[in-house]
Design a protein around this motif. Sequence first.
Motif, PDB file in Angstrom:
ATOM      1  N   ASN A 233      -3.442  -7.326 -23.240  1.00 53.72           N
ATOM      2  CA  ASN A 233      -4.021  -8.667 -23.175  1.00 53.72           C
ATOM      3  C   ASN A 233      -4.148  -9.281 -24.568  1.00 53.72           C
ATOM      4  O   ASN A 233      -3.935 -10.489 -24.749  1.00 53.72           O
ATOM      5  N   ARG A 368     -10.079 -20.853 -23.580  1.00 54.57           N
ATOM      6  CA  ARG A 368     -10.059 -19.819 -22.558  1.00 54.57           C
ATOM      7  C   ARG A 368     -11.473 -19.624 -22.012  1.00 54.57           C
ATOM      8  O   ARG A 368     -12.419 -19.364 -22.766  1.00 54.57           O
ATOM      9  N   PHE A 560       5.621 -14.018 -20.037  1.00 57.55           N
ATOM     10  CA  PHE A 560       4.423 -14.354 -19.277  1.00 57.55           C
ATOM     11  C   PHE A 560       4.745 -14.447 -17.790  1.00 57.55           C
ATOM     12  O   PHE A 560       4.130 -15.216 -17.066  1.00 57.55           O
ATOM     13  N   LEU A 562       5.525 -12.777 -13.776  1.00 56.89           N
ATOM     14  CA  LEU A 562       4.744 -12.066 -12.777  1.00 56.89           C
ATOM     15  C   LEU A 562       5.639 -11.024 -12.125  1.00 56.89           C
ATOM     16  O   LEU A 562       6.788 -11.312 -11.774  1.00 56.89           O
ATOM     17  N   ASP A 580      -0.914 -11.682  -9.336  1.00 59.63           N
ATOM     18  CA  ASP A 580       0.197 -10.760  -9.594  1.00 59.63           C
ATOM     19  C   ASP A 580      -0.253  -9.383  -9.123  1.00 59.63           C
ATOM     20  O   ASP A 580      -1.037  -8.713  -9.794  1.00 59.63           O
ATOM     21  N   LYS A 585      -3.495  -8.679 -12.010  1.00 64.49           N
ATOM     22  CA  LYS A 585      -4.079  -9.780 -12.763  1.00 64.49           C
ATOM     23  C   LYS A 585      -3.981 -11.069 -11.974  1.00 64.49           C
ATOM     24  O   LYS A 585      -3.270 -11.162 -10.976  1.00 64.49           O
ATOM     25  N   VAL A 587      -3.319 -15.123 -13.058  1.00 60.20           N
ATOM     26  CA  VAL A 587      -2.927 -15.981 -14.177  1.00 60.20           C
ATOM     27  C   VAL A 587      -3.192 -17.438 -13.811  1.00 60.20           C
ATOM     28  O   VAL A 587      -3.343 -17.795 -12.648  1.00 60.20           O
ATOM     29  N   PHE A 596       2.322 -21.748 -18.748  1.00 59.91           N
ATOM     30  CA  PHE A 596       1.399 -20.615 -18.722  1.00 59.91           C
ATOM     31  C   PHE A 596       0.169 -20.971 -19.550  1.00 59.91           C
ATOM     32  O   PHE A 596       0.266 -21.250 -20.749  1.00 59.91           O
ATOM     33  N   THR A 599      -4.179 -15.619 -18.970  1.00 52.96           N
ATOM     34  CA  THR A 599      -4.543 -14.651 -17.939  1.00 52.96           C
ATOM     35  C   THR A 599      -6.032 -14.765 -17.676  1.00 52.96           C
ATOM     36  O   THR A 599      -6.844 -14.592 -18.584  1.00 52.96           O
ATOM     37  N   THR A 602      -8.103  -9.528 -15.116  1.00 52.30           N
ATOM     38  CA  THR A 602      -7.248  -8.353 -15.270  1.00 52.30           C
ATOM     39  C   THR A 602      -8.004  -7.130 -14.776  1.00 52.30           C
ATOM     40  O   THR A 602      -9.088  -7.230 -14.175  1.00 52.30           O
TER      41      THR A 602
END
Length: 649
Positions: A233, A368, A560, A562, A580, A585, A587, A596, A599, A602
């Motif tokens: 990550n 994020r 990035f 899947l 995914d 994970k 995304v 993208f 993420t 996870t």
Amino acid sequence: MASVVELESKFLECHICLETYRRPKTIPCLHSFCEQCLNDYISNCRELQGHRFPCPVCKQLVDCPDPSLPRSQWASSFKGSFFLNDLADCLKRAATPPLTAAPCSVCQRRNAATFCLDCDHKLCEHCSSVHARIPTSSAHEVVDLSHCHSPQVHRRRKRFCRTHRDRTLDLYCPPCATSLCRMCHLTEHKLCTGVTSLAQAAEEKRAWLKELEGRTDHYICKLSRINEALNRNLEAANMARVSDAERLKEFFIKAMHALRKKQEQLMAELDRIYQDHCKALEEGKRDREELLTALYNARDLTRSLVEVGSDLEVMQEADSDLGQQVRGLIARVDTLPRLQTPLASVSLEGEAAKGVGRNLDQLSLNRRRTPKLLKRIKTRTGLDREKPAIRDMAVLPEGQLILVDSANACLKGMNMGPSSSTVCRLALPPSPLRVCKLSDKEVAVTARDKKLYVIAVSDRLEATRWVETRHEYWGLASVGEGTLAVSCPELCCIHLIDLQAQVLHTISHDASATPLFQEPGYLSVTASDPEGGGYCAKKCIYRLGINGEIKFKYPCDGPFGLQNPRGVCCDRQGSVLCVDREGHKVVRLSGTGGRFAGTLLTTVHGLSFPEAVAVGDNGVVYVTSDNTSATASAGRNAGTQDVLLFEIL
């Protein structure tokens, strides 16, 4: 010698003074320290909480065994480590060269050459030969004197009772948790039950320690995998940062290039406008200057005629050419075109300038957002015969969670309460496939028997109506009142149907007649899209308009990508969340360009083989997680699929 130094540094080094233990004390978190070092640490510790202090190594709070003691005696109240003491003595003797003049423990006349592990005596060669011939000691284990202090021999040495010094400790009393000799068993421990041999108790304890070591290794592997996931990550975050920086730089370069190009165009247009305007002004100025000169001449001639001309000359000139010329000049002045007003200076208060400022204000970085686990919901109930396989779910406005359990061929409804949840179920054999919300109290469900069900949701689940479909539909989403989008893997297309399963529109090819899908799977719809655009996840992730136009296509490969895309949904900001399964994970993709965006969840957040994802009206993210691996040894049907609730901060 090197092994002795290694053992000392690994097992016998105090974490405070970094020297060999002196009277080691072990605290409940299993860290050991010198008694004096621990006492000094407790006396100077500023983080005491009552009769508790943090461990100097792991910072775990440790309770004092006897709160009535003063702080200066807390260290002495902890149990001493006899194992560390014996190991330190053994390694100290092993590191010391053997004495050449060590006397025999029996005859005291000759130098010892061997050591009896059973008698704990040093023997010379003569006494050793006699020792071997005596029937009672012939089976004793005798080693060379130079090896008697090695760690391997240290384990096999007999230990003698402190009370009966000629007796070995070969029994163990579980109620008293102590080792004893046979004489102690007959005297002090004759009423104790369960006394067994020390060797048997040690073997059982070694087996328990071996199991504990295996469990420790399991959690070491688990934490190692988590650390590897964190490293991945971190690497992905660094790559995303570099990618975002490059895209941001490229965006501003393109924006600056476009602004410069627009500047050049506007400057050229501005020069042309001013040149044309100035040319027209100069021509008008020249005409007026010529007319002004003619007027000056006519005025001077008229003035001289009035002042010095005779009556006859005045009458003749006034009625002749002079009068006509003056009247003609005056008429030309009256008929001159009106001059244009000067051009206004350039203003930046127009709509175009406002748009530029507004767009510049909207340029920002998407931070994020941190997820917080709110709740873990167990999906297995007492009526389940198989391990639940949750393939899809829908969240209703009042917090009701509708789950599609294909393994048990049923639909489960959970009314989430503040501390508990109630479960209702509806059997839909052979197997339900997908679910979507129709209204606050109704959901639609597709099934393997080529049927479309409408389910009423209250304190129970009830199929109010159903209709047979021509094909087996999987993905399901509501795109308008009475209109559903369904995916058909058999035909590799998406149908728009009504509640009577009549096909209204088919989406299968793009504008160039190229097939769009390979086995379309999950579908979702975002309320922020005025056209009700849908998303399909299988090999690629598409955002489609209501008429099938492609708004973006995200391929599931690259850095990035899947591994196995499954469920999709849209959050309140219009972003696309995709599961995914093999990548463990969830995304996030931007809702406009399909880029993208990071993420979201996870394995660090507890995900394992996620299948379905949904977002509630309050912004809480619901995602399934398989916990079968933790209970795999319990049988084929062990384990379940939990639903994890995350709040995105």
